[in-house]
Write a protein that holds these residues in place. Structure first.
Motif, PDB file in Angstrom:
ATOM      1  N   GLY A  50     -28.655 -19.658 -24.398  1.00  0.00           N
ATOM      2  CA  GLY A  50     -28.172 -21.417 -24.777  1.00  0.00           C
ATOM      3  C   GLY A  50     -28.981 -21.978 -23.477  1.00  0.00           C
ATOM      4  N   GLY A  51     -28.707 -21.506 -22.108  1.00  0.00           N
ATOM      5  CA  GLY A  51     -29.403 -22.022 -20.977  1.00  0.00           C
ATOM      6  C   GLY A  51     -30.908 -22.263 -21.002  1.00  0.00           C
ATOM      7  N   ALA A  79     -14.969 -20.243 -24.723  1.00  0.00           N
ATOM      8  CA  ALA A  79     -16.571 -20.167 -24.077  1.00  0.00           C
ATOM      9  C   ALA A  79     -16.980 -18.581 -24.489  1.00  0.00           C
ATOM     10  N   LYS A  80     -16.171 -17.824 -24.975  1.00  0.00           N
ATOM     11  CA  LYS A  80     -16.801 -16.453 -25.190  1.00  0.00           C
ATOM     12  C   LYS A  80     -16.128 -16.306 -26.726  1.00  0.00           C
ATOM     13  N   TRP A 119     -24.848 -17.484 -23.214  1.00  0.00           N
ATOM     14  CA  TRP A 119     -24.846 -18.504 -22.164  1.00  0.00           C
ATOM     15  C   TRP A 119     -26.164 -18.473 -21.569  1.00  0.00           C
ATOM     16  N   LEU A 175     -24.320 -21.599 -29.447  1.00  0.00           N
ATOM     17  CA  LEU A 175     -25.329 -21.224 -28.596  1.00  0.00           C
ATOM     18  C   LEU A 175     -26.174 -20.035 -29.228  1.00  0.00           C
TER      19      LEU A 175
END
Length: 436
Positions: A30-31, A93-94, A27, A101
Motif C-alpha cells: 500500500g505504501g 489495521a491488521k 502496508w 490495501l
C-alpha cells in the motif's frame, strides 16, 4: 515480493509467521502504491503507477474508514477506554484495512496476473508434497500441535494463528481433520476453493493439476460443508455468466420456469431435505452457529443499533464459550459495529460483485475475480472476514488487478508455461469473447 511471499507460505507457516506476514506485506505494498502515485515518472520504472486509482478502490477506502470511525464511536459509547481503543484500532489495521490495501496495490502497481496464478500453484505443489506426512500423522501417533510461535507476542485473535498443526480432532465425531496452513479446518476449505479457482486459469498443465489437486485435497480433508458448496458454486457460476448474453439460454430459462408449475413442489421438498441433511452433517456446529447468530442479533437490536458494542463479548457454555459476534461476518458486524459497520461492508461488496458479474458475462477475464468474490461472500456467512484477510490477500490483489484491467480495457496475460518471474505471452481469449 508478491511471488516470494506466496511461494513461501508453508515456510512462513512452519515458524508461525503467516499472521504477521499478511499485514506487513499489505502496508508495504500500500505504501509503495501511494509512493508511486505521488512520485509519478520520478520513481523507478518498474514501480510506476499503471494508472489512476479506480473509483471502486476509493469506495473501499471510504468504507473501511467508516468502519474505523464506527469502531471508535462504539468504544466511546461503551466506555472501553483508551487502551482498548488503541488495541482495536491496531486490529483494524491488521484486518479491515487489508481489504483496501491489497486491491489498491493490485490496481496501481504493475503486478501481473500470471505471478499470482503461478504462485498459488506453487503453494499447491508444496501442499501435495507435505500431504503424505499430514495425512498419516494421526495414525502413527504424531502430535496435533507441534508448537506455538513466540511471534504471538505481537498480538492477535488467538494462539491458533501462530501455532503449527499437523491435524486436529473433530470434537463431535472424534475423527481427524486437517487445516493445512490455515488456523482452522473450515477456513482451509475455502482457501482450497481459491486455489482451485487460480489453478483453473493456469495454462501450464503440470502446475494447473498441482493447484487443482491440492485445492480439492484441502476441501475434502478439512471435512467442511462450506468448502464443498464453494467448490461447485464458485467454479461453475462464473463460467456460466456469458449465457446471460445468449438468447437460447433465456428461452431455456423460460421453459424451466414454466415447468415449475408441475415440478415446483417436488423440487422444494427435495431442497428442504438437502438443507436438513447439510445441517445435520455437523449438527453441533450448526446449533452453535445458529445460537451465536440469534444472540448477536437480539443484543444488537436491543442494546447498540447504530454503532454496535465496539468489540466481541465472551460467550457462555450454550455456545461452547465462542465469542458473541464471531463465526459470521454480517451478524458480527451488527453486534460489534452496528448498522453503520454493516453498511460499510455491504455497499462496496455489492458494487464490486455486480461489476465482476457484468465483466464475467462479457470477458473471460472476469471469471476469476467473480469466483474470488463469491468465495469471500460464502466465507462471510461462516467466518469473520477481518481476521482472515491476511490469508485472502492473493485474491484481494487480483481484484485490484482486475479493476486496473477494466479501467485500461487491457485483456490480461496469464501463465505461459514458464517461470512466473519472466514476461508472459498475451493471453488469447476465445473468438466469441472477442466478437462480443
Amino acid at each position: 515480493m508478491v511471488y516470494k511471499a506466496m511461494t513461501l507460505t508453508w515456510p512462513f507457516y512452519a515458524v508461525g509467521a503467516l499472521y504477521v506476514v499478511g499485514p506487513v506485506l499489505a502496508w508495504i505494498l500500500g505504501g509503495l502504491a501511494v509512493l508511486s502515485l505521488y512520485l509519478g515518472p520520478a520513481i523507478r520504472q518498474d514501480l510506476r503507477a499503471t494508472g489512476p486509482v479506480p473509483p471502486l478502490v476509493w469506495m473501499w477506502t471510504a468504507a473501511m474508514c467508516v468502519m474505523l470511525v464506527a469502531l471508535w464511536v462504539g468504544h466511546l459509547d461503551w466506555g472501553l477506554g483508551l487502551k482498548q481503543t488503541i488495541k482495536s484500532s491496531i486490529g483494524w489495521a491488521k484486518g479491515w484495512a487489508l481489504l483496501v490495501l491489497f486491491p489498491l496495490a493490485g490496481a496501481v502497481l504493475p503486478i501481473r496476473r500470471s505471478v499470482l496464478i503461478r504462485g498459488q500453484c506453487v503453494v499447491g505443489a508444496w501442499t501435495l508434497a507435505l500431504a503424505p506426512l499430514l495425512l498419516v500423522a494421526p495414525y502413527i501417533g504424531l502430535p496435533e500441535r507441534i508448537f506455538t510461535s513466540p511471534l504471538k507476542a505481537v498480538g492477535g485473535p488467538g494462539p491458533e494463528y501462530f501455532s503449527v498443526f499437523l491435524y486436529t480432532f473433530d470434537p463431535a465425531s472424534w475423527t481427524p481433520r486437517w487445516q493445512f496452513y490455515a488456523p482452522w479446518s473450515p477456513f482451509a476449505a475455502l482457501l482450497g476453493v481459491l486455489m482451485v479457482l487460480f489453478a483453473l486459469e493456469e495454462t501450464d498443465r503440470k502446475w494447473m493439476f498441482a493447484g487443482i489437486g491440492a485445492g480439492v485435497l484441502m476441501i475434502l480433508a478439512s471435512k467442511s460443508r462450506m468448502g464443498l458448496v464453494g467448490l461447485v458454486a464458485c467454479t461453475i457460476a462464473p463460467r456460466m455468466m456469458p449465457l446471460i448474453l445468449r438468447g437460447w439460454a433465456w428461452h431455456m430459462t423460460a421453459a424451466l420456469t414454466a415447468s415449475m408449475a408441475v415440478l415446483g413442489t417436488a423440487l422444494v421438498t427435495l431442497a428442504q431435505d438437502a438443507v436438513s441433511t447439510f445441517k445435520g452433517a455437523r449438527a453441533d456446529s450448526t446449533r452453535v452457529r445458529e445460537t451465536l447468530q440469534r444472540i448477536a442479533s437480539e443484543r444488537w437490536q436491543n442494546e447498540a443499533l447504530w454503532f454496535g458494542h465496539g468489540t466481541v463479548h465472551p460467550g457462555s457454555h450454550a455456545v461452547e464459550y465462542m465469542p458473541i459476534g464471531s463465526h459470521h461476518t454480517w451478524y458480527g458486524l451488527l453486534f460489534v459495529k452496528g448498522l453503520v459497520g454493516f453498511a460499510a461492508l455491504l455497499v462496496p461488496m455489492l458494487w464490486h460483485t455486480s461489476l465482476a458479474m457484468i465483466d464475467a458475462a462479457r470477458h473471460p477475464r472476469g471469471r476469476l475475480p467473480l469466483g474470488i468474490l463469491m468465495t469471500i461472500i460464502l466465507l462471510s456467512f461462516g467466518e469473520n472476514l477481518e481476521i482472515e484477510a491476511y490469508m485472502l490477500w492473493p485474491g484481494l490483489v487480483l481484484l485490484g488487478i482486475h479493476l486496473r484491467e477494466m479501467n485500461t480495457d487491457v485483456l490480461p496475460a496469464v501463465g505461459d508455461g514458464q517461470n512466473a518471474n519472466v514476461d508472459t505471452e498475451e493471453f488469447q481469449y476465445e473468438c466469441s469473447s472477442r466478437s462480443e
